[in-house]
Design a protein around this motif. Structure first.
Motif, PDB file in Angstrom:
ATOM      1  N   THR A  30       0.840  -1.194   0.000  1.00 45.28           N
ATOM      2  CA  THR A  30       0.000   0.000   0.000  1.00 45.28           C
ATOM      3  C   THR A  30       0.873   1.240   0.000  1.00 45.28           C
ATOM      4  O   THR A  30       1.856   1.318   0.746  1.00 45.28           O
ATOM      5  CB  THR A  30      -0.907   0.028   1.259  1.00 45.28           C
ATOM      6  N   TRP A  31       0.527   2.203  -0.840  1.00 45.45           N
ATOM      7  CA  TRP A  31       1.181   3.498  -0.809  1.00 45.45           C
ATOM      8  C   TRP A  31       0.493   4.374   0.227  1.00 45.45           C
ATOM      9  O   TRP A  31      -0.738   4.520   0.212  1.00 45.45           O
ATOM     10  CB  TRP A  31       1.074   4.213  -2.156  1.00 45.45           C
ATOM     11  N   ILE A  33       0.471   8.183   1.041  1.00 49.35           N
ATOM     12  CA  ILE A  33       0.895   9.475   0.514  1.00 49.35           C
ATOM     13  C   ILE A  33       0.619  10.523   1.584  1.00 49.35           C
ATOM     14  O   ILE A  33      -0.534  10.822   1.883  1.00 49.35           O
ATOM     15  CB  ILE A  33       0.175   9.807  -0.805  1.00 49.35           C
ATOM     16  N   LEU A  57      -3.451   1.897  -9.683  1.00 47.29           N
ATOM     17  CA  LEU A  57      -2.947   1.035  -8.618  1.00 47.29           C
ATOM     18  C   LEU A  57      -3.899  -0.115  -8.335  1.00 47.29           C
ATOM     19  O   LEU A  57      -3.459  -1.233  -8.044  1.00 47.29           O
ATOM     20  CB  LEU A  57      -2.697   1.843  -7.343  1.00 47.29           C
ATOM     21  N   LEU A  64      -3.937   2.408  -1.768  1.00 48.19           N
ATOM     22  CA  LEU A  64      -3.537   3.808  -1.703  1.00 48.19           C
ATOM     23  C   LEU A  64      -4.284   4.480  -0.563  1.00 48.19           C
ATOM     24  O   LEU A  64      -5.504   4.337  -0.451  1.00 48.19           O
ATOM     25  CB  LEU A  64      -3.856   4.527  -3.022  1.00 48.19           C
ATOM     26  N   SER A 116       6.002   9.892   0.185  1.00 49.70           N
ATOM     27  CA  SER A 116       5.129   8.734  -0.006  1.00 49.70           C
ATOM     28  C   SER A 116       5.899   7.512   0.468  1.00 49.70           C
ATOM     29  O   SER A 116       7.095   7.383   0.195  1.00 49.70           O
ATOM     30  CB  SER A 116       4.761   8.557  -1.480  1.00 49.70           C
ATOM     31  N   LEU A 118       5.820   3.298   0.630  1.00 50.48           N
ATOM     32  CA  LEU A 118       5.247   2.024   0.206  1.00 50.48           C
ATOM     33  C   LEU A 118       5.468   1.039   1.339  1.00 50.48           C
ATOM     34  O   LEU A 118       6.613   0.806   1.752  1.00 50.48           O
ATOM     35  CB  LEU A 118       5.915   1.511  -1.075  1.00 50.48           C
ATOM     36  N   GLU A 127       9.723   1.119   0.126  1.00 50.53           N
ATOM     37  CA  GLU A 127      10.279   2.185  -0.712  1.00 50.53           C
ATOM     38  C   GLU A 127       9.728   3.516  -0.225  1.00 50.53           C
ATOM     39  O   GLU A 127       8.678   3.552   0.428  1.00 50.53           O
ATOM     40  CB  GLU A 127       9.859   2.025  -2.181  1.00 50.53           C
ATOM     41  N   THR A 128      10.401   4.593  -0.583  1.00 43.93           N
ATOM     42  CA  THR A 128       9.876   5.929  -0.316  1.00 43.93           C
ATOM     43  C   THR A 128      10.095   6.814  -1.538  1.00 43.93           C
ATOM     44  O   THR A 128      11.012   6.572  -2.340  1.00 43.93           O
ATOM     45  CB  THR A 128      10.553   6.610   0.896  1.00 43.93           C
ATOM     46  N   HIS A 141       4.910   6.908  -8.533  1.00 38.37           N
ATOM     47  CA  HIS A 141       4.496   5.776  -7.708  1.00 38.37           C
ATOM     48  C   HIS A 141       4.375   4.505  -8.556  1.00 38.37           C
ATOM     49  O   HIS A 141       4.719   3.412  -8.111  1.00 38.37           O
ATOM     50  CB  HIS A 141       3.158   6.073  -7.016  1.00 38.37           C
TER      51      HIS A 141
END
Length: 149
Positions: A30-31, A33, A57, A64, A116, A118, A127-128, A141
Motif C-alpha cells: 500500500t502506498w 501518501i 494502482l 492507496l 510517499s 510504500l 520504498e519511499t 508511484h
C-alpha cells in the motif's frame, strides 16, 4: 511509541498500519501518501491526480491511502471537492503520530514532509518517494512498482 489514531474523511476509525479499514480490503502493498496540508496549492495539485493514480494502482492490486495532519471535517471537504475515491486519513491526534512513526514529521512545522511510503501488509517500509521541492509527480508511484518487478 504512540499508536496513531487514524480516522478517514467519514470519521471511521482505521487500524495502524492503515492497510485495511472499514469496508476496505487489504493489499500486499500500500502506498501511504503524506499530504502536509490539504488546502495548500501544492497539495491540491497532487490531490488532483489521485483518482487516476488510484485507478491504476487498483489494476495492480496495490492500495492507496492519503494521510494529512488536518482534522476529519477538513479532509471531508477536500475529499468532496476533489471527488476522491480513496481513504483520506486524519493524523490529527495524537498530532502527527503516523508521520512520526515513519520518521517524516517536520517537528518545526508539525506537518509531515512531502513523502510517499510504500508499506507491506505488516507495515514494513519497502520504498519511499520524497519531493525535494514542489509537488510529487504521481506517476512516479507507478514507476517504483514497475521497477520492483
Amino acid at each position: 511509541m504512540t499508536v496513531p489514531a487514524l480516522r478517514d474523511q467519514y470519521g471511521q476509525e482505521w487500524l495502524f498500519p492503515p492497510v485495511e479499514g472499514p469496508d476496505q480490503p487489504g493489499h500486499d502493498v500500500t502506498w501511504l501518501i503524506f499530504i502536509p496540508g490539504a488546502y495548500t496549492p501544492v497539495c491540491m495539485s497532487e490531490l488532483d491526480q489521485v483518482n487516476d493514480l488510484a485507478h491504476q494502482l487498483t489494476d495492480m492490486s496495490v492500495g492507496l491511502r492519503l494521510i494529512a495532519p488536518d482534522s476529519v471535517p477538513v479532509l471531508r471537504l477536500v475529499s468532496d471537492q476533489f471527488d476522491l475515491r480513496v481513504p483520506f486519513l486524519s493524523d490529527f491526534w495524537p498530532h502527527g503520530a503516523a508521520a512520526k512513526h515513519y520518521g517524516i514529521l517536520d517537528e518545526t512545522t508539525g506537518r509531515p514532509k512531502r513523502v510517499s511510503v510504500l508499506i507491506s501488509r505488516k507495515g514494513d517500509v519497502l520504498e519511499t518517494i520524497t519531493a525535494m521541492s514542489g509537488a510529487r509527480n504521481m506517476t512516479e508511484h507507478l514507476s517504483v512498482l514497475q521497477n520492483k518487478k
